[in-house]
Design a protein around this motif. Structure first.
Motif, PDB file in Angstrom:
ATOM      1  N   CYS A  89     -82.721  38.127 -98.139  1.00 53.98           N
ATOM      2  CA  CYS A  89     -81.705  38.624 -97.199  1.00 53.98           C
ATOM      3  C   CYS A  89     -80.571  37.620 -97.005  1.00 53.98           C
ATOM      4  N   THR A  90     -80.893  36.343 -96.995  1.00 51.59           N
ATOM      5  CA  THR A  90     -79.831  35.352 -96.817  1.00 51.59           C
ATOM      6  C   THR A  90     -79.001  35.205 -98.088  1.00 51.59           C
ATOM      7  N   ALA A  99     -77.827  40.380 -98.414  1.00 48.09           N
ATOM      8  CA  ALA A  99     -78.490  41.294 -97.484  1.00 48.09           C
ATOM      9  C   ALA A  99     -78.499  42.726 -98.011  1.00 48.09           C
ATOM     10  N   ASP A 127     -79.057  46.926 -97.486  1.00 45.34           N
ATOM     11  CA  ASP A 127     -78.625  47.838 -96.418  1.00 45.34           C
ATOM     12  C   ASP A 127     -79.741  48.065 -95.410  1.00 45.34           C
ATOM     13  N   LYS A 158     -77.044  52.586-101.982  1.00 44.55           N
ATOM     14  CA  LYS A 158     -77.622  51.761-100.928  1.00 44.55           C
ATOM     15  C   LYS A 158     -78.820  50.989-101.465  1.00 44.55           C
ATOM     16  N   SER A 168     -74.635  37.455 -93.009  1.00 42.19           N
ATOM     17  CA  SER A 168     -73.291  37.988 -92.773  1.00 42.19           C
ATOM     18  C   SER A 168     -73.313  39.447 -92.318  1.00 42.19           C
ATOM     19  N   ARG A 169     -74.265  40.207 -92.819  1.00 42.89           N
ATOM     20  CA  ARG A 169     -74.370  41.617 -92.447  1.00 42.89           C
ATOM     21  C   ARG A 169     -75.846  41.928 -92.259  1.00 42.89           C
ATOM     22  N   ARG A 170     -76.221  42.146 -91.003  1.00 36.21           N
ATOM     23  CA  ARG A 170     -77.637  42.370 -90.714  1.00 36.21           C
ATOM     24  C   ARG A 170     -78.074  43.743 -91.214  1.00 36.21           C
ATOM     25  N   PRO A 171     -79.143  43.784 -92.027  1.00 34.09           N
ATOM     26  CA  PRO A 171     -79.641  45.071 -92.493  1.00 34.09           C
ATOM     27  C   PRO A 171     -80.348  45.839 -91.380  1.00 34.09           C
ATOM     28  N   LYS A 172     -80.410  47.148 -91.517  1.00 31.42           N
ATOM     29  CA  LYS A 172     -81.257  47.952 -90.642  1.00 31.42           C
ATOM     30  C   LYS A 172     -82.697  47.607 -90.998  1.00 31.42           C
TER      31      LYS A 172
END
Length: 121
Positions: free
Chosen positions: A41-42, A45, A47, A2, A73-77
């Motif tokens: 992040c863009t 991204a 985890d 991760k 595309s995949r939002r991190p926590k």
């Protein structure tokens, strides 16, 4: 493995967080403000994002709002990591999209617990 992006304007906090996260088997990247974090992040991204509240250029709250509209595309926590302890600050962070909240200073057990709550440990 991760990945965690540590976003803090304090080099010391980034170093401490990196050490703890690496013992928890995270691949760690760092950003010194919200704008750099948003760019990272863009591009790819992570985890999870460990996010400071008060930073120059772009604050943690500004980053969180921008992340929500960025179309990643995949939002991190997102775990806010800050000295801001008021209930209003915590509520504002959660309302803005934070998944969890940890107070500075933190230790390995506290951070691991918060990461577990968001499904990352």
């Amino acid at each position: 493995m991760k990945t965690c992006l540590v976003v803090d304007d304090s080099k010391v906090i980034r170093k401490v967080a990196r050490h703890i996260l690496e013992t928890l088997h995270f691949n760690v990247e760092e950003a010194c403000d919200g704008r750099e974090a948003l760019t990272r992040c863009t591009a790819a991204a992570p985890d999870v994002v460990l996010l400071d509240w008060n930073m120059p250029v772009m604050s943690g709250m500004e980053f969180l709002r921008a992340l929500g509209t960025s179309g990643v595309s995949r939002r991190p926590k997102v775990v806010f990591c800050t000295t801001e302890s008021g209930v209003a600050h915590i509520r504002a962070a959660i309302d803005a999209g934070a998944d969890e909240y940890v107070m500075k200073p933190f230790d390995r057990e506290t951070l691991q617990s918060k990461l577990s709550l968001v499904g990352m440990a």
